[in-house]
Design an enzyme around this catalytic site. Structure first.
Site, PDB file in Angstrom:
ATOM      1  N   ASP A  74       0.824  -1.367  -0.015  1.00 42.51           N
ATOM      2  CA  ASP A  74      -0.057  -0.038  -0.016  1.00 42.51           C
ATOM      3  C   ASP A  74       0.682   1.135  -0.115  1.00 42.51           C
ATOM      4  O   ASP A  74       2.004   1.318   0.379  1.00 42.51           O
ATOM      5  CB  ASP A  74      -0.949   0.213   1.241  1.00 42.51           C
ATOM      6  N   ASP A  82      -4.677  -3.245   5.205  1.00 42.65           N
ATOM      7  CA  ASP A  82      -5.009  -2.687   6.475  1.00 42.65           C
ATOM      8  C   ASP A  82      -6.380  -3.043   6.657  1.00 42.65           C
ATOM      9  O   ASP A  82      -7.016  -2.857   7.728  1.00 42.65           O
ATOM     10  CB  ASP A  82      -4.723  -1.348   6.762  1.00 42.65           C
ATOM     11  N   ASP A 141      -9.254  -5.735   2.144  1.00 38.66           N
ATOM     12  CA  ASP A 141      -7.660  -6.478   1.663  1.00 38.66           C
ATOM     13  C   ASP A 141      -7.657  -8.033   2.257  1.00 38.66           C
ATOM     14  O   ASP A 141      -6.735  -8.629   1.850  1.00 38.66           O
ATOM     15  CB  ASP A 141      -6.801  -5.904   2.618  1.00 38.66           C
TER      16      ASP A 141
END
Length: 608
Positions: free
Chosen positions: A39, A339, A343
């Site tokens: 990310d 997170d 996901d």
């Protein structure tokens, strides 16, 4: 046992560096990864968004001073502070930013405290700088419904009562999505607005669009609200999220370690590319692919598209899952960060799922093998280093045990073939394996890294422990110890030594072989002469302890009774010690030959 010890030690070391291990197998797995899909927000950047620029539909722009979430700064136009009431259009944008918001920002005990998504907190901070306080505004605009932000939706909406039969709606989200919800009377020029977005994104801003409108009816709070449409475009906010300290160096370390790194983000592709350039991850738009492009790619071509890209922008969680699947299909050993609840599929699909400890959800942590306590990409690279050290130590322990065990087999087999008595009794073999070797292999599990863990290429995911170099080293070491041990035993028997005395001398030789060989085990390719024993005090202590325990067994009555040992002369000590060095010499020659072949092959490949 020694392998478990090595993994447990690595787990403790990784925890000290901020990597919490949830599954023991992930320790060496992280060290084997060939690809990290990470990310952006909060992992590569600090996740401390600050609104630094505001642009209105007519093109007028404003600078916003201050850094961080605390609303300490001003909104400026030509270096002149803008106060509440000075600019109605700017206030409308601030009103939308504050009301279409799910965060909290309050002044408490002499300082500012906040809770919620960082984009929302940043917008609240911006509103405070113009004198717009959410709690006060909610008294005038009570909220009756909302559409929370979802990655697939790319916007959030908030509905507020303004009269008996009228409702105001405020929207924020991705510029292209919000502009598409604006009516022709509210947007002057979509192409011009998107050009403004490109300009802001190119300078590294995360761009959020805001719009507002009204519904001539009262909404039922228990019913799902309508999707907004025909809105009035209010403008853009440009946010800066600075890179985390040490991340550029960590990305560079990954490249040197042969690990590919890609960014997977929901941000605008130009913003993502600007950050990727700062990190050295990408240089031009050919390395960027958007979620829209992925959606339009045929399944059979997806792997090729993913392989040529280092930046994935405007990507939904389901597409993140597809990216991970494609990478694994291409043969990569993939570590992926996440997170959010959405996901979880990607985290489960990856070889190593890495959840964020500070901002991550419980669902993401449950779906992962590792948790990063500080959400920092640089911490992941530290985990990779410790994982590689753990895997190297496992190989070292296996090499020590297999090579010494094979040496005992060679020794006994040769003695049987030549009709000699057993050179070692069963209890002596147990002593070698469980006591002297048992002390040393546990100590070897504590071996620190050789200093070049992040300069090596990752091992192929399908490579066996017993690869070519392991087999070659094992054969050389086992044959040396076994043949020399047999030759010594044969010599003693032929020269009239009593069977028990000859066996005692060979027993001592095998113990010294193990003490010398432990130095050979510290590196597969480096000479033992360049590895100071004082850099591994636990191993040095373990080797000395194993030797002293055996010396005690030779000179104490209890040891003599159980193991059939006896003291030996200084002359015998000297001969046995000299013979024990043969395994060091042959191991050094094997390493030298391996380095020569490796360097020659590398040179040939570079010429080709």
């Amino acid at each position: 046992i020694a392998m478990t010890v090595a993994l447990a030690i690595a787990t403790k070391k990784m925890a000290r560096r901020g990597v919490i291990v949830r599954k023991l197998t992930a320790v060496e797995g992280l060290g084997s990864c060939t690809y990290i899909a990470t990310d952006k927000t909060g992992t590569l950047t600090r996740n401390e968004l600050t609104v630094k620029e505001v642009r209105l539909p007519a093109g007028e722009s404003f600078e916003v001073s201050g850094v961080g979430f605390a609303p300490e700064g001003e909104v400026l136009s030509d270096d002149r502070p803008i106060r509440r009431g000075d600019h109605p259009d700017l206030e409308r944008l601030a009103l939308a930013a504050v009301l279409c918001n799910e965060a909290d920002l309050h002044h408490r005990d002499g300082g500012w405290v906040w809770r919620g998504d960082t984009v929302d907190v940043s917008l609240l901070s911006f509103g405070h700088k113009l004198g717009c306080d959410r709690d006060s505004l909610l008294d005038s605009y009570p909220q009756v419904n909302e559409l929370p932000f979802e990655p697939e939706r790319q916007f959030s909406a908030s509905y507020h009562k303004t009269g008996e039969n009228s409702t105001a709606v405020f929207v924020k989200g991705a510029p292209e999505r919000v502009l598409g919800m604006c009516g022709p009377g509210g947007e002057a020029d979509n192409a011009g607005h998107l050009a403004a977005v490109e300009d802001m994104a190119r300078r590294g801003f995360r761009v959020i669009a805001l719009a507002g409108g009204s519904i001539r009816e009262a909404l039922d709070p228990s019913m799902a609200p309508p999707v907004p449409g025909g809105l009035r475009f209010l403008g853009f906010t440009g946010m800066i999220d600075p890179l985390r300290h040490g991340v550029p160096e960590a990305v560079k370390s990954c490249r040197e370690a042969g690990i590919e790194v890609s960014m997977v983000t929901g941000d605008h592709p130009v913003t993502a590319l600007a950050i990727a350039r700062d990190l050295g991850m990408a240089s031009d738009t050919s390395q960027v692919v958007t979620g829209g492009e992925l959606a339009g790619t045929a399944p059979e071509d997806l792997q090729e598209v993913v392989a040529r890209s280092n930046v994935f922008a405007r990507v939904s969680p389901s597409q993140k899952y597809q990216i991970v699947e494609s990478l694994r299909g291409a043969g990569h050993f993939v570590a992926v960060t996440g997170d959010g609840v959405n996901d979880a599929p990607a985290l489960r699909t990856a070889n190593i799922g890495i959840a964020m400890g500070k901002e991550g959800t419980d669902v993401a942590r449950e779906a992962s093998e590792l948790v990063i306590s500080d959400d920092n990409f640089a911490t992941i690279v530290s985990g990779v280093e410790e994982g590689r050290i753990a895997y190297d130590n496992i190989r070292k322990v296996i090499f020590l045990l297999i090579s010494t065990g094979a040496a005992e087999l060679v020794l006994i087999t040769l003695s049987l073939v030549f009709g000699l008595p057993l050179p070692l009794l069963p209890v002596q073999i147990l002593w070698l394996n469980l006591v002297t070797n048992g002390i040393q292999d546990k100590a070897l599990a504590f071996e620190p890294g050789e200093g070049d863990s992040l300069r090596k290429k990752p091992r192929p995911p399908d490579e066996c422990i017993f690869n070519k170099i392991m087999i070659e080293r094992t054969l050389v070491s086992a044959l040396t110890m076994g043949v020399v041990g047999f030759g010594f035993f044969y010599f003693l028997i032929q020269n009239g030594w009593a069977e028990s005395s000859a066996r005692n001398a060979v027993f001592l030789l095998m113990v010294l072989f193990e003490n010398v060989h432990i130095g050979n085990c510290r590196s597969e390719t480096k000479s033992a002469l360049v590895l100071s024993p004082f850099k591994s005090p636990i191993l040095l202590t373990g080797a000395l302890t194993a030797l002293l325990v055996h010396v005690g067994a030779m000179y104490l009555p209890l040891g003599q009774k159980i193991l059939g040992t006896e003291p030996v002369s200084l002359e015998t000590w000297g001969i046995v010690a000299a013979l024990a060095l043969t395994v060091f010499i042959t191991s050094e020659l094997q390493k030298l030959l391996w380095r020569f072949r490796h360097n020659r092959n590398s040179h040939s490949k570079s010429i080709a």
